[in-house]
Structure formats: structure tokens, C-alpha cells
Motif scaffolding. Structure first.
Motif, short mmCIF file in Angstrom:
data_model
loop_
_atom_site.label_atom_id
_atom_site.label_comp_id
_atom_site.label_asym_id
_atom_site.label_seq_id
_atom_site.Cartn_x
_atom_site.Cartn_y
_atom_site.Cartn_z
N TRP A 1 26.80 64.91 124.41
CA TRP A 1 28.07 64.24 124.68
C TRP A 1 28.27 63.03 123.79
CZ3 TRP A 1 29.83 59.47 125.84
CH2 TRP A 1 31.15 59.36 126.28
N LEU A 2 27.19 62.28 123.56
CA LEU A 2 27.27 61.03 122.80
C LEU A 2 27.84 61.23 121.41
CD1 LEU A 2 26.52 57.99 122.47
CD2 LEU A 2 24.22 58.75 121.82
N PHE A 3 27.61 62.40 120.82
CA PHE A 3 27.97 62.65 119.42
C PHE A 3 29.31 63.36 119.23
CE2 PHE A 3 23.38 62.28 119.59
CZ PHE A 3 23.09 61.49 118.50
N ASN A 4 29.90 63.80 120.31
CA ASN A 4 31.08 64.64 120.17
C ASN A 4 32.24 64.22 121.05
OD1 ASN A 4 30.12 66.89 118.28
ND2 ASN A 4 28.50 66.83 119.81
N ASN A 5 32.26 62.94 121.42
CA ASN A 5 33.33 62.40 122.25
C ASN A 5 33.64 60.98 121.79
OD1 ASN A 5 33.80 64.38 124.70
ND2 ASN A 5 31.59 64.30 124.33
N PRO A 6 34.85 60.48 122.11
CA PRO A 6 35.13 59.08 121.81
C PRO A 6 34.16 58.17 122.56
CG PRO A 6 37.13 60.28 122.36
CD PRO A 6 36.00 61.19 122.70
N VAL A 7 33.61 57.20 121.86
CA VAL A 7 32.64 56.27 122.44
C VAL A 7 33.17 54.86 122.21
CG1 VAL A 7 30.26 55.46 122.38
CG2 VAL A 7 30.75 57.88 121.96
N ASN A 8 33.35 54.09 123.29
CA ASN A 8 33.86 52.73 123.12
C ASN A 8 32.76 51.79 122.65
OD1 ASN A 8 32.44 51.65 125.41
ND2 ASN A 8 34.06 52.41 126.78
N ALA A 9 33.12 50.55 122.36
CA ALA A 9 32.17 49.60 121.75
C ALA A 9 30.98 49.33 122.66
CB ALA A 9 32.89 48.29 121.42
#
Length: 474
Positions: free
Chosen positions: A324-332
Motif C-alpha cells: 500500500w505504501l508504494f502505490n497510494n497517495p501518502v501525505n507528509a
């Protein structure tokens, strides 16, 4: 006779001396630790791992692949003990990851709930019983009879062929044993020995598990293999690393069947010193777990997840699947917390001091390093170290060659180990030369190994500057 300089005066003189003069004295020169040195976030052989190529820019150095056995083991005759293989899918995975400077971690499965049957058809044609089930939302997969004699023979042959194909392959970081059980995770829950729930027992016998592990042990002598279940064997248990596929949810002590209590029961709590630990962040918690540090948010009706930092430090984990960490928008906030955890995983090499006397044109160059590991796990492969020289303008002069530093033996929590390198250098007399160091990745375009040093990448990307020296004539 020339008067001797008092010790205090000598110490002060060295303290204020130029780098070249300090090195020439033969003194140890302390180095500065830098926990955010360039490249640490993408160090090879460690960190979070996506399924294939990532899409959002989060750093990584390994990629995960699931492969069905039926795509690799394409035919055979169990009576004759002859089998045919097609390595195309595995070769494609290795080539794809390597094109991005990455290595792969992979697992081969026969039964993946919700996916097509992956047991080789020739075994089914020979009469291998196949079992339908509806657990895990499955309607397509079928589980083979895990104790069928032809199946065990075929799996032993496949493991041997796989080892012959890829043991020591530079595009492979780690292999998970796979093959047996749901998702290749070495369990058949709920069709297990506890039949009080009315489910049948489909578990592989201990004797057959040991046959497969014995074959893995003999087939892989260079590439590390990891097993899901710490209780899978007593005979071969120390030969493998382990992976916890419900990491930070069913990891820590408190429940007997959690991962680390099973490691404790098996007497494997020190196995990380020589064998890697991996796993997968529990998939259901991946989307929210980096909203705060170090505890992920709660889920499953309020059942709390476990402390991520404690889980990493307890298990000495080196890598974790986290698609999930690599393929979704991740906020700051999520990015910062995830990167903090990524750096906790695995090794962290630090050159704490250097001794680099000035050579002459006819005398060899000699350097001593005090090398520490400030991470939670070793660097599990003894990759070579290369020393090279730049001139005062940071222009490449030459490589001085490679050596082994014994990286796997540099353990976290231990005192710094002194490593030495001496070689004929062939340099002309001059001042301001710089000695640089790198760990040589077996992939020509592999992500560089970065040290946690302030001078990492200072004068050349991917290299650590060790010090400055002069070459004099006699």
C-alpha cells in the motif's frame, strides 16, 4: 639529541593539524555520524518492499513477486522422477526489478485463495487429490493433498532445480520457501490439527516438511532462504531465516501463537545474527498505520495493533512487504513516519574512525577503519568493498581494488571492528589526494550502499570519503 615534545603539546599539535598532517601522524581520525546521510533511505537488502515496481516515489531497493508453481514446473513423470521446467516468469521478474537497480524477494505457491489452481497439471493427471474450500473468500483455488507421495517428490526436485538456477544469483535478495500451504505460508488454517471446529486436518506431516527443508538447505548455500513458521522443523531450524506475515499485529509476546513467542519456543531468538528476518505488515492496517508514530491506528473492532518500533527491534527485521505504501497517495506525516521505520529496519553501517598515514611513492598505501553497525540486523552478504582515489579537485584518479570486510560479522550492539586494507598504489607524488570507499553491489546499476557518515557522498555520489592524504618521495 632532539628534545621530545611533551605529550600534551603533541596532542594539541595533532588536534590543530591539517587533515593530511593528522593522517600522516598515524593517529585515528574520528568520523561524524549522520543518520540522514544521502542514500540511507534506499539501501539495498533492507527496507519496505512493494509488489513489483512502485508508483509514488517512496524509496526502495527490493521488489516482491508471487509466482505460481504451474508456470515454472511444466511437466513430468513421477514414476520416472523426470520433470521439465520453464523459467520464463522468474527470469522476467528478475530482469524487471534489475532494470530499476533492484533485487527481488519472491515466493512460489501452489494454492493462493481466490486465484487459479497453481498445482502443476501433470500431478493432477497422475491422480493427486485436489480439495475445494470456501475459506478466505475462495471459489477458484484448490488445495492439493499435501502428503501425496508424488507431490513431495516433485517439490523436492523443483527445489533442487530452483537452487541450481538461482543460488547466488545477484538479482535475488532473499527467497521465501513458499510452496506449502495457503499463499505458500506453511499453514493450512483452519484445516489444521485442531479439528474441534469441524474442519478436516490438511497439514503436511513433520517428516514431509523436513524433507522439503532439507532440500532447501542443500540447494541454497549462498542465497538466504526464509520460512514462515518457526516451528516448521527442529532438525533444520537454524539453517533458515524467518518471516512474519502478520507483522505488528500478531508479532509480540502475550499470545503463544504470535510470531515471536513461536521463535522463543523454537529457541531461535538469536537466529537473526546469521539469518535474515522479514515479513509483511498486516495488510489491513497498511493504509492507516503511519498516521501516528510508533503505533498504527486500531482496527478489527478496536483490537489494537502493536508498536511498530518495538516489533522491529524485537524481531531484528530486515525487510517487510508493504505494498500500500508504494502505490497510494501518502501525505507528509505518513511519509515521514514510514521513512523513519524504513531506516530502523536492517543494518546501518558507520565508519567511526579512520587511520590513513601518508604513503611514499614506493611504499604501499595502508588504511585502517573502525566499522560499526548501528542498525538492528547484520548485512547478510559479504559483498566486496572497493577503495579508490580522487585528486584534490575531486577528479577520479584510480581504483585501488577490492577486498572483503566481513560485513555479516559486524553485529549491531557490538564494539567497532577494525578492518584494514593495504595495497601498492602507483600514485605520483602530490598533495590533497582523497581516499574513498564503497560497497560493491553485485548489480552494475544496483542502488548503492550508503554509510551513516557525514562524508557519505561528499565528493562522489555513492562513495564515502575516508580522508585526505599526500604522497611523498623518499
Amino acid at each position: 639529541m632532539t628534545p621530545r615534545m611533551p605529550c600534551v603539546a603533541l596532542a594539541l599539535a595533532l588536534l590543530h593539524a591539517s587533515p593530511s598532517a593528522l593522517a600522516a601522524s598515524g593517529a585515528w581520525e574520528a568520523q561524524t555520524y549522520h543518520g540522514n546521510a544521502p542514500g540511507l533511505e534506499a539501501n539495498p537488502l533492507k527496507g519496505f518492499v512493494p509488489f513489483g515496481a512502485a508508483t509514488n516515489g517512496f524509496p526502495y531497493s527490493m521488489e516482491w513477486y508471487y509466482l505460481p508453481l504451474s508456470s515454472l514446473m511444466t511437466g513430468g513423470n513421477s514414476s520416472a522422477g523426470t520433470y521439465t521446467y520453464n523459467w520464463t516468469e522468474l527470469d522476467k521478474a528478475m530482469a524487471s526489478a534489475a532494470s530499476r537497480g533492484n533485487q527481488i524477494v519472491f515466493r512460489i505457491y501452489l494454492d493462493y485463495p481466490g486465484r487459479a489452481v497453481a498445482t502443476p497439471q501433470f500431478l493432477i493427471n497422475e491422480g493427486l487429490p485436489m480439495r475445494a474450500y470456501s475459506d478466505y473468500g475462495n471459489s477458484s483455488g484448490k488445495a492439493p493433498d499435501w502428503n501425496n507421495g508424488n507431490l513431495i517428490k516433485a517439490l523436492e526436485a523443483f527445489i533442487g532445480a530452483l537452487g541450481q538456477r538461482i543460488d547466488g544469483e545477484p538479482r535475488v535478495a532473499y527467497v521465501t520457501a513458499g510452496l506449502y500451504g495457503y499463499w505458500g505460508e506453511w499453514h493450512t488454517y483452519p484445516q489444521d490439527a485442531d479439528t474441534s471446529d469441524g474442519k478436516p486436518n490438511w497439514e503436511m506431516s513433520q517428516a514431509n516438511k523436513d524433507r522439503l527443508l532439507a532440500r532447501f538447505k542443500s540447494a541454497f548455500t549462498r542465497t538466504h532462504v526464509q520460512v514462515r513458521d518457526p516451528l516448521a522443523s527442529t532438525t533444520h531450524k537454524h539453517a533458515f531465516g524467518y518471516h512474519d506475515d502478520s507483522f505488528a499485529f500478531e508479532t509480540l509476546p502475550g499470545v503463544s501463537w504470535h510470531f515471536w513467542p513461536k521463535m522463543q519456543s523454537a529457541g531461535l531468538t538469536d537466529n537473526w545474527r546469521t539469518r535474515p528476518m522479514g515479513g509483511e505488515q498486516r495488510p489491513e492496517m497498511q493504509a492507516t498505520m503511519w498516521n501516528s508514530w510508533p503505533n498504527p491506528t486500531e482496527y478489527y473492532g478496536g483490537t489494537p495493533t502493536e508498536n511498530e518500533e518495538t516489533s522491529i527491534k524485537t524481531t531484528h527485521a530486515t525487510w517487510l512487504l508493504h505494498n500500500w505504501l508504494f502505490n497510494n497517495p501518502v501525505n507528509a506525516t505518513q511519509w515521514s513516519n514510514a521513512l523513519r521505520a524504513q531506516k530502523l529496519l536492517g543494518y546501518e553501517l558507520f565508519v567511526s574512525s579512520v587511520r590513513l598515514p601518508n604513503p611514499t611513492t614506493s611504499a604501499p598505501l595502508a588504511v585502517d577503519l573502525n566499522l560499526e553497525n548501528r542498525g538492528v540486523a547484520p548485512f547478510y552478504y559479504d559483498w566486496k568493498a572497493e577503495f579508490a582515489v580522487l585528486n584534490a579537485s575531486n577528479t577520479w584518479v584510480k581504483s585501488l581494488g577490492t577486498t572483503q570486510l566481513g560485513l555479516p560479522g559486524i553485529l549491531p550492539g557490538s564494539a567497532a571492528l577494525t578492518k584494514s586494507f593495504t595495497t601498492a598504489h602507483g600514485l605520483s607524488a602530490g598533495t590533497g589526494y582523497k581516499l574513498i570507499l564503497r560497497i560493491v553491489h553485485p548489480l552494475a546499476n544496483g542502488k548503492p550502499v550508503s554509510f551513516a557518515n557525514a562524508k557519505q557522498g561528499q565528493d562522489r555520489a555513492g562513495w564515502l570519503t575516508l580522508g585526505t592524504f599526500d604522497v611523498t618521495t623518499r
